[in-house]
Write a protein that holds these residues in place. Structure first.
Motif, PDB file in Angstrom:
ATOM      1  N   ARG A 147      38.398  33.802  49.822  1.00 28.70           N
ATOM      2  CA  ARG A 147      37.745  33.365  48.587  1.00 28.70           C
ATOM      3  C   ARG A 147      36.621  32.372  48.905  1.00 28.70           C
ATOM      4  O   ARG A 147      35.509  32.481  48.390  1.00 28.70           O
ATOM      5  N   ASP A 148      36.908  31.408  49.778  1.00 29.17           N
ATOM      6  CA  ASP A 148      35.889  30.421  50.153  1.00 29.17           C
ATOM      7  C   ASP A 148      34.698  31.098  50.822  1.00 29.17           C
ATOM      8  O   ASP A 148      33.536  30.755  50.563  1.00 29.17           O
ATOM      9  N   PHE A 149      34.996  32.069  51.684  1.00 30.21           N
ATOM     10  CA  PHE A 149      33.931  32.774  52.404  1.00 30.21           C
ATOM     11  C   PHE A 149      33.040  33.541  51.432  1.00 30.21           C
ATOM     12  O   PHE A 149      31.804  33.459  51.492  1.00 30.21           O
ATOM     13  N   VAL A 150      33.665  34.287  50.501  1.00 33.99           N
ATOM     14  CA  VAL A 150      32.889  35.087  49.553  1.00 33.99           C
ATOM     15  C   VAL A 150      32.016  34.203  48.676  1.00 33.99           C
ATOM     16  O   VAL A 150      30.831  34.477  48.465  1.00 33.99           O
ATOM     17  N   ARG A 151      32.592  33.135  48.166  1.00 33.97           N
ATOM     18  CA  ARG A 151      31.817  32.265  47.279  1.00 33.97           C
ATOM     19  C   ARG A 151      30.680  31.561  48.026  1.00 33.97           C
ATOM     20  O   ARG A 151      29.596  31.362  47.474  1.00 33.97           O
ATOM     21  N   ARG A 152      30.940  31.206  49.278  1.00 32.26           N
ATOM     22  CA  ARG A 152      29.894  30.542  50.063  1.00 32.26           C
ATOM     23  C   ARG A 152      28.756  31.510  50.382  1.00 32.26           C
ATOM     24  O   ARG A 152      27.588  31.150  50.294  1.00 32.26           O
ATOM     25  N   GLU A 153      29.098  32.736  50.756  1.00 34.53           N
ATOM     26  CA  GLU A 153      28.073  33.703  51.150  1.00 34.53           C
ATOM     27  C   GLU A 153      27.312  34.267  49.956  1.00 34.53           C
ATOM     28  O   GLU A 153      26.114  34.496  50.027  1.00 34.53           O
ATOM     29  N   LEU A 154      28.005  34.517  48.851  1.00 31.92           N
ATOM     30  CA  LEU A 154      27.366  35.180  47.711  1.00 31.92           C
ATOM     31  C   LEU A 154      26.787  34.196  46.697  1.00 31.92           C
ATOM     32  O   LEU A 154      25.901  34.569  45.925  1.00 31.92           O
ATOM     33  N   GLY A 155      27.274  32.980  46.676  1.00 31.11           N
ATOM     34  CA  GLY A 155      26.758  32.012  45.717  1.00 31.11           C
ATOM     35  C   GLY A 155      26.858  32.518  44.294  1.00 31.11           C
ATOM     36  O   GLY A 155      27.904  32.993  43.856  1.00 31.11           O
ATOM     37  N   GLU A 156      25.755  32.476  43.564  1.00 32.82           N
ATOM     38  CA  GLU A 156      25.761  32.904  42.162  1.00 32.82           C
ATOM     39  C   GLU A 156      26.018  34.403  42.016  1.00 32.82           C
ATOM     40  O   GLU A 156      26.379  34.875  40.932  1.00 32.82           O
ATOM     41  N   LEU A 157      25.835  35.149  43.092  1.00 30.39           N
ATOM     42  CA  LEU A 157      26.095  36.588  43.040  1.00 30.39           C
ATOM     43  C   LEU A 157      27.599  36.880  42.931  1.00 30.39           C
ATOM     44  O   LEU A 157      27.994  38.010  42.661  1.00 30.39           O
ATOM     45  N   ALA A 158      28.415  35.875  43.138  1.00 31.20           N
ATOM     46  CA  ALA A 158      29.869  36.038  43.007  1.00 31.20           C
ATOM     47  C   ALA A 158      30.336  35.840  41.567  1.00 31.20           C
ATOM     48  O   ALA A 158      31.521  35.712  41.310  1.00 31.20           O
ATOM     49  N   GLY A 159      29.416  35.839  40.624  1.00 32.34           N
ATOM     50  CA  GLY A 159      29.765  35.604  39.230  1.00 32.34           C
ATOM     51  C   GLY A 159      30.545  36.748  38.614  1.00 32.34           C
ATOM     52  O   GLY A 159      30.622  37.860  39.151  1.00 32.34           O
ATOM     53  N   ALA A 160      31.133  36.467  37.452  1.00 34.29           N
ATOM     54  CA  ALA A 160      31.921  37.461  36.735  1.00 34.29           C
ATOM     55  C   ALA A 160      31.008  38.336  35.880  1.00 34.29           C
ATOM     56  O   ALA A 160      29.842  38.027  35.669  1.00 34.29           O
ATOM     57  N   ASP A 163      38.587  39.825  41.384  1.00 33.01           N
ATOM     58  CA  ASP A 163      38.743  38.486  40.826  1.00 33.01           C
ATOM     59  C   ASP A 163      39.497  37.533  41.753  1.00 33.01           C
ATOM     60  O   ASP A 163      39.400  36.312  41.599  1.00 33.01           O
ATOM     61  N   ALA A 164      40.254  38.069  42.688  1.00 31.10           N
ATOM     62  CA  ALA A 164      41.017  37.190  43.580  1.00 31.10           C
ATOM     63  C   ALA A 164      40.095  36.358  44.470  1.00 31.10           C
ATOM     64  O   ALA A 164      40.510  35.307  44.971  1.00 31.10           O
ATOM     65  N   VAL A 165      38.855  36.820  44.679  1.00 32.52           N
ATOM     66  CA  VAL A 165      37.941  36.053  45.532  1.00 32.52           C
ATOM     67  C   VAL A 165      36.653  35.671  44.834  1.00 32.52           C
ATOM     68  O   VAL A 165      35.840  34.939  45.390  1.00 32.52           O
ATOM     69  N   LEU A 166      36.437  36.174  43.619  1.00 27.34           N
ATOM     70  CA  LEU A 166      35.182  35.896  42.922  1.00 27.34           C
ATOM     71  C   LEU A 166      35.300  34.646  42.066  1.00 27.34           C
ATOM     72  O   LEU A 166      36.402  34.315  41.599  1.00 27.34           O
TER      73      LEU A 166
END
Length: 433
Positions: free
Chosen positions: A348-361, A430-433
């Motif tokens: 989850r931390d990796f996805v949010r760090r790499e995607l930033g705002e692209l990890a939005g719902a 959603d588990a990582v976004l």
């Protein structure tokens, strides 16, 4: 039989779910048998029984959060919930009607012991689960006692309830221990236990004689193996699962199969494959979820294909975006995500760090991630992506540009990390976004 409680305990008949709209605290949601539910309703009334149903589910959730082995998966969780719900109901009846001569342990609670033994859950684990459940149940009784009992009596009543629940759970734990030890002796002397223990020894990396182990298992460990794990959203009969597993392995070319039930609605299986390629598709019966490893030879391959299947199963169970649906998933199709999903927090931390705002719902963000992933796989060919997604080339270009804006960098920067994060987002949702 009429609704009643011993003098001073009338407040127990006033128990009711705190949220009357909670669908988990209803008679229809009860996990105990209809006979147990009907008897409890007759003794203390439907509202108090609904209260117990809700508390029983909370107990099961609390226990599984601390000890996943006691109820991970839908069918095992429902089996555990039946036991926790039954224990709350029995405690309620013992408190309300102490002279009724009720046993401290209901049959639904004993039903789960057989499964715990067969899944290899230790007695220490079972007793720890009982302690966790008892703590939650006691807090729930005391919370409502404080609300329902007159202020001049509440302290004495809370002390009395605490003492009586301690006596109750002591008897409960003793009965569960005796049942566990009896079932353990029965199971360890059975042929099924010998097979299961042999498989677990192989998987644990213990030194085994492949020929002798093969005779015990009636399965040739020297050949090439395809492993699978199977689970279901309902407590399907083990025999039905075993037949389905064998059929799936035969559809993929297996000449023989080894099937090991590991709990209600769960099993492990291996198929012995001939040399050469084999089919990778096959019909999956409705209601079943299957995770396949990749083929591997010998004892090492037996272990590896099973470990891969377990990683895929974990990936599907962790995913919170509808990924855990009926059907089969192959390790080769999700290998990267399956490896990284071993630590969901880190993923989850990796996805949010790499995607930033692209990890939005939302659907728009999901479309941007999908398009960008196809764009990377297609070596940044707009024409290829447009054909794959059936959208206009200009739409692809717009989505890629918008995705890069949300990322704050070009899609060509940190490409490996970006690709990996997009795959994790697709598989785990959603588990990582």
């Amino acid at each position: 039989m009429v609704t009643r409680a011993v003098a001073g305990r009338e407040w127990l008949l006033a128990l009711a779910p705190r949220d009357p709209r909670d669908p988990r605290a209803t008679l229809d949601h009860a996990a105990v048998t209809a006979a147990s539910r009907g008897d409890a309703v007759a003794r203390v009334g439907p509202a108090a029984v609904c209260w117990a149903v809700g508390i029983g589910e909370e107990m099961a959730e609390r226990i599984v959060a601390e000890i996943p082995a006691l109820g991970s998966g839908t069918a095992p969780f429902e089996k555990l919930r039946s036991g926790t719900e039954a224990s709350v109901l029995r405690a309620l009846l013992v408190l309300a009607q102490p002279d009724a001569g009720l046993s401290p342990i209901p049959p639904e609670s004993l039903d789960g012991v057989q499964e715990f033994v067969r899944r290899g859950v230790s007695l220490d684990g079972v007793l720890r689960g009982i302690r966790l459940g008892h703590a939650h149940m006691t807090r729930s009784f005391l919370r409502d006692c404080e609300d329902l009992v007159a202020p001049d009596r509440v302290a004495a009543e809370m002390a009395s309830v605490t003492d009586e629940l301690f006596v109750y759970i002591d008897g409960f734990a003793g009965a569960m221990t005796r049942e566990y030890l009896t079932e353990y002796d029965r199971w360890t002397t059975s042929a099924a236990a010998t097979r299961a223990q042999t498989v677990r020894a192989i998987l644990a990396g213990e030194e085994v004689d492949p020929v002798a182990a093969g005779r015990v298992l009636d399965y040739d460990l020297a050949r090439r193996h395809l492993g699978l794990t199977m689970w279901t959203g309902s407590a399907a009969a083990d025999v039905g699962l075993q037949r389905a597993a064998a059929d799936l392995l035969r559809a993929r070319g297996a000449r023989s199969a080894l099937v090991v039930p590991v709990g209600a609605g769960q099993l492990w299986a291996w198929g012995s494959l001939p040399p050469g390629p084999f089919p990778t598709t096959g019909p999956v019966p409705p209601g079943l979820r299957v995770a396949f490893g990749s083929a591997g030879a010998g004892v090492d391959g037996f272990r590896r294909t099973h470990a891969e299947a377990q990683r895929v199963e974990r990936l599907r169970r962790v995913a919170s975006s509808g990924a855990d649906v009926d059907g089969a998933t192959d390790y080769d199709d999700v290998a990267v995500a399956a490896l990284l999903a071993g630590d969901v927090g880190a993923a989850r931390d990796f996805v949010r760090r790499e995607l930033g705002e692209l990890a939005g719902a939302g659907e728009q963000a999901a479309d941007l991630r999908t398009t960008l992933l196809h764009y990377l796989v297609a070596e940044r060919s707009l024409i290829t992506v447009a054909g794959e997604l059936h959208i206009a080339r200009g739409t692809v270009a717009y989505r890629v540009k918008r995705a890069e804006q949300l990322l704050g960098r070009s899609a060509g920067e940190r490409r490996l990390e970006l690709h990996t994060a997009l795959v994790l987002a697709r598989e785990l949702g959603d588990a990582v976004l």
